[in-house]
Scaffold this active site. Sequence first.
Site, PDB file in Angstrom:
ATOM      1  N   ASN A  11      -5.940  73.957 109.705  1.00 39.30           N
ATOM      2  CA  ASN A  11      -7.461  74.204 110.274  1.00 39.30           C
ATOM      3  C   ASN A  11      -7.564  72.648 110.921  1.00 39.30           C
ATOM      4  O   ASN A  11      -7.574  71.930 110.324  1.00 39.30           O
ATOM      5  CB  ASN A  11      -8.352  74.536 109.103  1.00 39.30           C
ATOM      6  CG  ASN A  11      -9.737  74.421 109.719  1.00 39.30           C
ATOM      7  OD1 ASN A  11      -9.997  73.749 110.505  1.00 39.30           O
ATOM      8  ND2 ASN A  11     -10.429  75.623 109.487  1.00 39.30           N
ATOM      9  N   HIS A  14     -11.726  69.722 112.075  1.00 39.69           N
ATOM     10  CA  HIS A  14     -12.409  68.231 111.896  1.00 39.69           C
ATOM     11  C   HIS A  14     -11.741  67.424 112.740  1.00 39.69           C
ATOM     12  O   HIS A  14     -12.336  66.351 112.870  1.00 39.69           O
ATOM     13  CB  HIS A  14     -12.449  68.008 110.375  1.00 39.69           C
ATOM     14  CG  HIS A  14     -13.216  68.832 109.792  1.00 39.69           C
ATOM     15  ND1 HIS A  14     -14.599  69.037 109.913  1.00 39.69           N
ATOM     16  CD2 HIS A  14     -12.918  69.942 108.623  1.00 39.69           C
ATOM     17  CE1 HIS A  14     -14.962  70.112 109.274  1.00 39.69           C
ATOM     18  NE2 HIS A  14     -14.147  70.360 108.494  1.00 39.69           N
ATOM     19  N   HIS A  47     -12.267  77.295 113.429  1.00 44.84           N
ATOM     20  CA  HIS A  47     -13.590  78.053 113.200  1.00 44.84           C
ATOM     21  C   HIS A  47     -14.696  77.606 114.378  1.00 44.84           C
ATOM     22  O   HIS A  47     -14.999  76.505 114.423  1.00 44.84           O
ATOM     23  CB  HIS A  47     -14.153  77.529 111.826  1.00 44.84           C
ATOM     24  CG  HIS A  47     -15.563  78.278 111.284  1.00 44.84           C
ATOM     25  ND1 HIS A  47     -16.204  78.212 110.174  1.00 44.84           N
ATOM     26  CD2 HIS A  47     -16.336  79.323 112.085  1.00 44.84           C
ATOM     27  CE1 HIS A  47     -17.082  78.791 110.018  1.00 44.84           C
ATOM     28  NE2 HIS A  47     -17.103  79.618 111.352  1.00 44.84           N
ATOM     29  N   ARG A  49     -18.204  77.886 115.312  1.00 50.47           N
ATOM     30  CA  ARG A  49     -19.534  78.073 114.468  1.00 50.47           C
ATOM     31  C   ARG A  49     -20.400  78.469 115.768  1.00 50.47           C
ATOM     32  O   ARG A  49     -20.457  77.967 116.932  1.00 50.47           O
ATOM     33  CB  ARG A  49     -19.806  76.828 113.901  1.00 50.47           C
ATOM     34  CG  ARG A  49     -18.614  76.530 112.677  1.00 50.47           C
ATOM     35  CD  ARG A  49     -19.473  75.440 111.516  1.00 50.47           C
ATOM     36  NE  ARG A  49     -20.544  75.814 111.136  1.00 50.47           N
ATOM     37  CZ  ARG A  49     -20.614  76.403 109.611  1.00 50.47           C
ATOM     38  NH1 ARG A  49     -19.398  76.483 109.030  1.00 50.47           N
ATOM     39  NH2 ARG A  49     -21.719  76.832 109.114  1.00 50.47           N
ATOM     40  N   ARG A  53     -20.394  73.079 115.992  1.00 54.99           N
ATOM     41  CA  ARG A  53     -20.732  71.689 115.566  1.00 54.99           C
ATOM     42  C   ARG A  53     -19.349  70.816 115.693  1.00 54.99           C
ATOM     43  O   ARG A  53     -19.151  69.656 115.934  1.00 54.99           O
ATOM     44  CB  ARG A  53     -21.297  71.495 114.377  1.00 54.99           C
ATOM     45  CG  ARG A  53     -20.431  72.028 113.296  1.00 54.99           C
ATOM     46  CD  ARG A  53     -20.824  72.017 112.145  1.00 54.99           C
ATOM     47  NE  ARG A  53     -22.020  72.701 111.554  1.00 54.99           N
ATOM     48  CZ  ARG A  53     -22.519  72.975 110.260  1.00 54.99           C
ATOM     49  NH1 ARG A  53     -21.613  72.649 109.479  1.00 54.99           N
ATOM     50  NH2 ARG A  53     -23.390  73.827 110.361  1.00 54.99           N
ATOM     51  N   GLU A  74     -11.645  81.579 112.703  1.00 58.99           N
ATOM     52  CA  GLU A  74     -12.524  81.916 111.861  1.00 58.99           C
ATOM     53  C   GLU A  74     -13.868  82.291 112.609  1.00 58.99           C
ATOM     54  O   GLU A  74     -14.318  81.409 113.493  1.00 58.99           O
ATOM     55  CB  GLU A  74     -12.616  80.871 110.990  1.00 58.99           C
ATOM     56  CG  GLU A  74     -11.607  80.584 109.820  1.00 58.99           C
ATOM     57  CD  GLU A  74     -11.633  79.365 109.150  1.00 58.99           C
ATOM     58  OE1 GLU A  74     -12.599  78.627 109.220  1.00 58.99           O
ATOM     59  OE2 GLU A  74     -10.565  79.185 108.419  1.00 58.99           O
ATOM     60  N   THR A 105     -18.544  76.106 104.935  1.00 58.71           N
ATOM     61  CA  THR A 105     -18.530  77.457 104.314  1.00 58.71           C
ATOM     62  C   THR A 105     -18.765  77.701 102.647  1.00 58.71           C
ATOM     63  O   THR A 105     -17.742  77.192 102.125  1.00 58.71           O
ATOM     64  CB  THR A 105     -17.432  78.559 104.832  1.00 58.71           C
ATOM     65  OG1 THR A 105     -17.132  78.099 106.304  1.00 58.71           O
ATOM     66  CG2 THR A 105     -17.642  79.899 104.595  1.00 58.71           C
ATOM     67  N   GLU A 155      -9.043  86.856 102.484  1.00 54.98           N
ATOM     68  CA  GLU A 155      -8.839  85.142 102.055  1.00 54.98           C
ATOM     69  C   GLU A 155      -9.730  84.907 100.938  1.00 54.98           C
ATOM     70  O   GLU A 155     -11.031  85.034 100.983  1.00 54.98           O
ATOM     71  CB  GLU A 155      -8.936  84.431 103.339  1.00 54.98           C
ATOM     72  CG  GLU A 155      -8.805  82.792 103.027  1.00 54.98           C
ATOM     73  CD  GLU A 155      -8.491  82.078 104.247  1.00 54.98           C
ATOM     74  OE1 GLU A 155      -8.163  82.581 105.281  1.00 54.98           O
ATOM     75  OE2 GLU A 155      -9.047  80.741 104.093  1.00 54.98           O
ATOM     76  N   HIS A 194      -9.689  76.644 101.320  1.00 57.63           N
ATOM     77  CA  HIS A 194     -11.119  75.774 101.167  1.00 57.63           C
ATOM     78  C   HIS A 194     -10.908  75.003  99.877  1.00 57.63           C
ATOM     79  O   HIS A 194     -10.884  75.095  98.876  1.00 57.63           O
ATOM     80  CB  HIS A 194     -12.281  76.791 100.987  1.00 57.63           C
ATOM     81  CG  HIS A 194     -13.363  76.202 101.576  1.00 57.63           C
ATOM     82  ND1 HIS A 194     -14.141  75.167 101.000  1.00 57.63           N
ATOM     83  CD2 HIS A 194     -14.263  76.408 102.657  1.00 57.63           C
ATOM     84  CE1 HIS A 194     -15.150  74.746 101.673  1.00 57.63           C
ATOM     85  NE2 HIS A 194     -15.428  75.199 102.764  1.00 57.63           N
TER      86      HIS A 194
HETATM   87  N1  PXP Z   1     -10.351  79.156 105.307  1.00 60.08           N
HETATM   88  C1  PXP Z   1     -11.638  79.523 105.566  1.00 60.08           C
HETATM   89  C2  PXP Z   1     -12.247  80.714 105.629  1.00 60.08           C
HETATM   90  C3  PXP Z   1     -12.571  78.159 105.824  1.00 60.08           C
HETATM   91  O1  PXP Z   1     -13.782  78.517 106.390  1.00 60.08           O
HETATM   92  C4  PXP Z   1     -12.271  77.069 105.731  1.00 60.08           C
HETATM   93  C5  PXP Z   1     -12.925  75.761 106.232  1.00 60.08           C
HETATM   94  O2  PXP Z   1     -13.403  76.111 107.576  1.00 60.08           O
HETATM   95  C6  PXP Z   1     -10.879  76.842 105.250  1.00 60.08           C
HETATM   96  C7  PXP Z   1     -10.206  77.993 104.969  1.00 60.08           C
HETATM   97  C8  PXP Z   1     -10.219  75.630 105.433  1.00 60.08           C
HETATM   98  O3  PXP Z   1     -10.987  74.521 104.523  1.00 60.08           O
HETATM   99  P1  PXP Z   1     -10.839  72.929 104.214  1.00 60.08           P
HETATM  100  O4  PXP Z   1     -11.379  72.362 105.780  1.00 60.08           O
HETATM  101  O5  PXP Z   1     -11.730  72.483 103.217  1.00 60.08           O
HETATM  102  O6  PXP Z   1      -9.262  72.952 103.988  1.00 60.08           O
END
Ligand code: PXP
Length: 250
Positions: A11, A14, A47, A49, A53, A74, A105, A155, A194
């Site tokens: 992901n 960030h 994601h 959003r 952001r 996402e 989330t 998930e 997550h």
């Molecule tokens: N899976 C989903 C559905 C999420 O919303 C997120 C965060 O955007 C993640 C995985 C990844 O989480 P993290 O960034 O904490 O590894």
Amino acid sequence: MTPRPLRLGVNIDHVATIRNARGGRHPDPVRAALLAAEAGADGITAHLREDRRHISDRDIERLAAEIRLPLNLEMAATPEMLQIALRHRPHAACLVPEKRTEVTTEGGLDAVGGAAHLARYVEELGAAGIRVSLFLDPEKAQLDAAKRLGAPVVELHTGAYCEAEGAAREAELARLVEAAAHAEAIGLECHAGHGLGFDTVGRVAAIPTIVELNIGHFLVGEAIFIGLDAAIRRMRALMDEARAGPARRA
Ligand code: PXP
């Protein structure tokens, strides 16, 4: 028995968070996605959003056009996001709950109470050939609701497991193990994610019916210290080692 392969979805949200702190183009999340592919990612997750952001509309456009790995978008179940998903047709879409005020989330979707709202999204994304997953807390009732909705994938939210300590962490792990077994029993493909980091990934990766992990924040944070390539490679190695099991590790 040979363990089932475990995919890593990186992901890159960030990377965009850091870019947006100053505006401009650096660091570029698409560059991070290309690097992730080299480092052993099996897919890229982003994601978009509602408040934009981190990931922007332009990022999604570029990711859809420029990366070779499957893109997992996402998204909240809103008409705007549905339109964007149908325009770019990512490989997969993961429906997530979204609150404007949350930092990340916070919990899974309510597939039980929200079934009437979610049905249209599962159906329209699926009809467009997009693999739909629902981001859920590890609860059997939620998985059953996902199945009734016709989603092929769930998930499991690993946030509570990652945040808990001691006996509470063991209890959260047991919930994940049970939910992942239930997913398999009712014919759902099971993913998880997550909050996962080097110290928490192993026991989740060892759950045999989970076939994909989506990991972002930790990897981007760790990249500050060891670089994104090394962080992804180490995560991949920890996943593979845990997946192989103690007998094969010895
Ligand atoms: N899976 C989903 C559905 C999420 O919303 C997120 C965060 O955007 C993640 C995985 C990844 O989480 P993290 O960034 O904490 O590894």
